[in-house]
Design a protein around this motif. Structure first.
Motif, PDB file in Angstrom:
ATOM      1  N   GLN A 485       0.914  -1.296  -0.083  1.00  0.00           N
ATOM      2  CA  GLN A 485      -0.137  -0.090   0.116  1.00  0.00           C
ATOM      3  C   GLN A 485       0.766   1.082   0.052  1.00  0.00           C
ATOM      4  O   GLN A 485       0.647   2.349  -0.548  1.00  0.00           O
ATOM      5  N   GLU A 486       2.173   1.218   0.653  1.00  0.00           N
ATOM      6  CA  GLU A 486       2.859   2.496   0.644  1.00  0.00           C
ATOM      7  C   GLU A 486       3.325   2.944  -0.683  1.00  0.00           C
ATOM      8  O   GLU A 486       3.381   4.049  -1.269  1.00  0.00           O
ATOM      9  N   ILE A 487       3.720   1.708  -1.636  1.00  0.00           N
ATOM     10  CA  ILE A 487       4.094   1.996  -2.939  1.00  0.00           C
ATOM     11  C   ILE A 487       2.839   2.433  -3.884  1.00  0.00           C
ATOM     12  O   ILE A 487       3.008   3.292  -4.648  1.00  0.00           O
ATOM     13  N   LEU A 488       1.645   1.791  -3.569  1.00  0.00           N
ATOM     14  CA  LEU A 488       0.559   2.145  -4.376  1.00  0.00           C
ATOM     15  C   LEU A 488       0.153   3.691  -3.973  1.00  0.00           C
ATOM     16  O   LEU A 488      -0.408   4.371  -4.762  1.00  0.00           O
ATOM     17  N   GLU A 489       0.357   4.125  -2.769  1.00  0.00           N
ATOM     18  CA  GLU A 489       0.051   5.721  -2.479  1.00  0.00           C
ATOM     19  C   GLU A 489       0.983   6.384  -3.231  1.00  0.00           C
ATOM     20  O   GLU A 489       0.407   7.572  -3.813  1.00  0.00           O
ATOM     21  N   ILE A 490       2.254   5.986  -3.192  1.00  0.00           N
ATOM     22  CA  ILE A 490       3.221   6.826  -4.223  1.00  0.00           C
ATOM     23  C   ILE A 490       2.853   6.871  -5.692  1.00  0.00           C
ATOM     24  O   ILE A 490       2.614   7.954  -6.196  1.00  0.00           O
ATOM     25  N   ILE A 491       2.477   5.835  -6.155  1.00  0.00           N
ATOM     26  CA  ILE A 491       2.069   5.817  -7.486  1.00  0.00           C
ATOM     27  C   ILE A 491       0.720   6.526  -7.666  1.00  0.00           C
ATOM     28  O   ILE A 491       0.677   7.180  -8.742  1.00  0.00           O
ATOM     29  N   ALA A 492      -0.049   6.562  -6.714  1.00  0.00           N
ATOM     30  CA  ALA A 492      -1.248   7.450  -6.715  1.00  0.00           C
ATOM     31  C   ALA A 492      -1.016   8.919  -6.654  1.00  0.00           C
ATOM     32  O   ALA A 492      -1.337   9.876  -7.638  1.00  0.00           O
ATOM     33  N   ASN A 493      -0.176   9.397  -5.970  1.00  0.00           N
ATOM     34  CA  ASN A 493       0.202  10.633  -5.744  1.00  0.00           C
ATOM     35  C   ASN A 493       1.027  11.017  -7.023  1.00  0.00           C
ATOM     36  O   ASN A 493       0.774  12.348  -7.305  1.00  0.00           O
ATOM     37  N   VAL A 494       2.080  10.268  -7.677  1.00  0.00           N
ATOM     38  CA  VAL A 494       2.762  10.915  -8.523  1.00  0.00           C
ATOM     39  C   VAL A 494       1.753  11.079  -9.810  1.00  0.00           C
ATOM     40  O   VAL A 494       1.695  12.062 -10.601  1.00  0.00           O
ATOM     41  N   SER A 495       0.828   9.979  -9.884  1.00  0.00           N
ATOM     42  CA  SER A 495      -0.441  10.146 -11.145  1.00  0.00           C
ATOM     43  C   SER A 495      -1.100  11.400 -10.860  1.00  0.00           C
ATOM     44  O   SER A 495      -1.358  12.116 -12.036  1.00  0.00           O
ATOM     45  N   MET A 496      -1.345  11.794  -9.755  1.00  0.00           N
ATOM     46  CA  MET A 496      -2.158  12.967  -9.445  1.00  0.00           C
ATOM     47  C   MET A 496      -1.375  14.257  -9.767  1.00  0.00           C
ATOM     48  O   MET A 496      -1.968  15.160 -10.465  1.00  0.00           O
ATOM     49  N   GLN A 497      -0.114  14.226  -9.395  1.00  0.00           N
ATOM     50  CA  GLN A 497       0.683  15.344  -9.742  1.00  0.00           C
ATOM     51  C   GLN A 497       0.940  15.444 -11.170  1.00  0.00           C
ATOM     52  O   GLN A 497       1.030  16.649 -11.978  1.00  0.00           O
TER      53      GLN A 497
END
Length: 592
Positions: A485-497
């Motif tokens: 989940q920590e990596i998934l959160e980073i993937i989500a945050n980068v995609s939003m940016q």
């Protein structure tokens, strides 16, 4: 935009997007502006005079004012004309949600009624159900509510305990259970209720308040949105006619998830409106408040706060209307002669990723803007005499509404991977291709004096960084990626940016092409500042992801690749932000 310019959901991450294909607030037509003005005038003239009374939960007055909204046509934007609605485009509905928020709790009541309360019947109801309920919704003589959450099931909605058992004669279902945190519960006439048929088939039902066995609990004592009603809905052996099953038995999740997608986008629109309001209140106070023989608006640190508030709001506004435009473009591909809503529902599902991004980004934008706005007010911001205090309290629920931001951050990569697996998004192929490209990748050079060149280069690098993280994650964790989940959160945050960076760049690029750089200077300054700061966040998140996933020589090699992708000269943002603040102070509000 033309229908043949249709962009698939999530495709912006793997493809270059042309500015002419996106919708921006600068594209509003006369009808859009008329609807915006109608909503603003209605709030100013009909609701604002009763603001304090409504905040004390005068539900009798509230119901009268809901009917007034129906009289001026604000309750039927998404309802077909056959049932008294106006069937407006998504941009128009988005404007209504944005402008309505200045009525505080009243706007929440209305949003729950016209959005998640009524839309399930608009999109999934039978003709008989629509004929029976929608005209009442449009007039406001019946209020609707949405009932998904339970005391023991919030984010895990499909684990609901509410049951529905078919009677022996097949005439009705017997519903039992309790729904939690139901907006409009005190006075709603119609409830969209989710229950499990035979304890396993998740289904939706239209439940009327007058049905025997329907009751509500006491009002919740809430931190914010105090003027709205929030109660439990209690169902005790409630006989619901079989004709009140909404959609198909066992397909309730299709209704729930699609309605939540729309709800997330509507919520984001409201957050944009509240963010603009907070900027206006903050700059108004800063221009009035004097300390050390000058207004605090003259202090550089206050100007920096105002600029940061406006920049974040500009990005949120850009993604919200871009997404509304995507939905409208998809709608143009729907055959109007087909008498069903399957294609419309398909369009909602198509942009589920963008809707989740909208929700997370805009709610966190509002929390930031409200916090900074209150800080500018100083001690007065902590008193109820100033509206910024209410905005600050009311804003906090938005990160919980419509699926918590944490859940949405897990949904974003989950939906991306699902689309990629189905072949609807070339995510895995693009990540694999990039892996080979990065070995010999040489950063390009550009003239920093030419607008958009560096910003577009940063955007291109940001997409590569996203694909690099995804490629490594998939290769390392394979089917177990869902557990990281920590990596998934980073993937989500980068995609939003990436989505927000691209949205502001394309919006401003479009404005500069139309108006020229001088007239679009404020937009250009905001874009320049947002892009650089967003890219810095992406770089930091990428390093964090690489350190989590790699070690030793592999980590050194991947960090070296990342270094190639982040080789940009930083701009001095101080004069840029001062120019942004100067324009806001001059106009006394959020201005682009």
């Amino acid at each position: 935009m033309k229908a043949n310019n249709l962009m698939k959901g999530g495709s912006f991450l793997v493809a270059e997007v042309d500015a002419s294909t996106i919708f921006t607030p600068e594209d509003f037509n006369e009808e859009h502006l008329m609807i915006a003005n109608l909503t603003e005038d209605f709030i100013d003239q009909e609701i604002d005079p009763y603001d304090e009374v409504l905040e004390r939960q005068d539900f009798t007055l509230l119901l009268k004012l809901i009917k007034k909204a129906g009289e001026v046509g604000l309750l039927g934007a998404a309802v077909p004309e056959a049932y008294g609605g106006t069937n407006l485009d998504r941009v128009s509905s988005t404007l209504i949600y944005e402008k309505m928020v200045r009525s505080s709790s009243y706007s929440l009541t209305l949003s729950a009624h016209i959005g998640i309360g009524t839309l399930p019947i608009v999109l999934f109801g039978t003709k008989q159900q629509q004929q029976k309920y929608l005209p009442h919704s449009v007039r406001g003589d019946q209020v609707f509510a949405y009932c998904l959450t339970e005391p023991s099931s919030g984010s895990d909605a499909l684990s609901a305990k509410t049951t529905a058992v078919l009677s022996e004669d097949g005439a009705h279902y017997l519903l039992n259970g309790t729904k939690q945190f139901i907006t409009n519960a005190a006075f709603a006439d119609v409830f969209i209720v989710y229950a499990k048929v035979d304890s396993k088939h998740f289904s939706a039902f239209i439940v009327e308040k007058k049905f025997q066995g329907v009751s509500t609990g006491a009002e919740e004592k809430k931190m914010g949105i105090k003027g709205s009603s929030t109660r439990q809905l209690i169902l005790e052996d409630v006989k619901v006619p079989v004709e009140n099953v909404l959609g198909e038995v066992g397909k309730g999740h299709v209704i729930a998830f699609n309605i939540l997608n729309l709800g997330r986008h509507s919520l984001a629109a409201g957050c944009v409106g509240s963010s603009k309001w907070a900027v206006e209140l903050a700059v108004g106070y800063a221009c009035r408040r004097k300390q050390f023989n000058q207004t605090i608006a003259e202090f550089p640190l206050i100007q920096k706060k105002l600029a940061d508030m406006a920049i974040f709001t500009y990005a949120a506004e850009s993604i919200v209307y871009r997404t509304a435009g995507l939905m409208d473009t998809f709608k143009k591909t729907v055959d109007p002669n087909v008498a069903n809503h399957e294609q419309t529902i398909e369009g909602i599902a198509e942009y589920a990723i963008e809707c989740s991004m909208n929700k997370v980004f805009a709610t966190e934008c509002l929390d930031f803007v409200a916090d900074e706005g209150l800080q500018i007010h100083g001690g007065y911001g902590f008193t109820q005499e100033y509206k910024i205090e209410r905005i600050y309290r009311d804003s906090r629920i938005n990160r919980i509404f419509e699926g918590t931001n944490e859940i949405n951050r897990l949904l974003i990569p989950g939906l991306l991977f699902r689309r990629a697996t189905k072949g609807d998004l070339s995510l895995f192929e693009s990540a694999k291709k990039l892996e080979q490209e990065l070995i010999t990748y040489i950063p390009s050079t550009w003239d920093m004096g030419v607008p958009f060149l560096q910003e577009k280069a940063m955007l291109s690098s940001a997409k590569r960084i996203f694909l690099m993280i995804v490629g490594i994650a998939i290769e390392k964790y394979k089917q177990q990626i869902e557990e990281q989940q920590e990596i998934l959160e980073i993937i989500a945050n980068v995609s939003m940016q990436v989505f927000s960076m691209e949205s502001v760049i394309l919006r401003t690029n479009k404005a500069v092409d139309k108006e020229g750089i001088v007239r679009a200077k404020q937009k250009w300054n905001m874009t320049s500042a947002f892009t650089q700061e967003s890219f810095s966040k992406i770089e930091s998140m990428a390093k964090e992801a690489l350190v989590i996933m790699e070690d030793g020589d592999q980590l050194k090699m991947k960090l070296a690749m990342l270094k190639k992708l982040v080789r940009f000269h930083p701009k001095n943002l101080l004069p840029i932000k001062r120019q942004i603040a100067e324009k806001i102070i001059e106009q006394g509000k959020y201005v682009v």
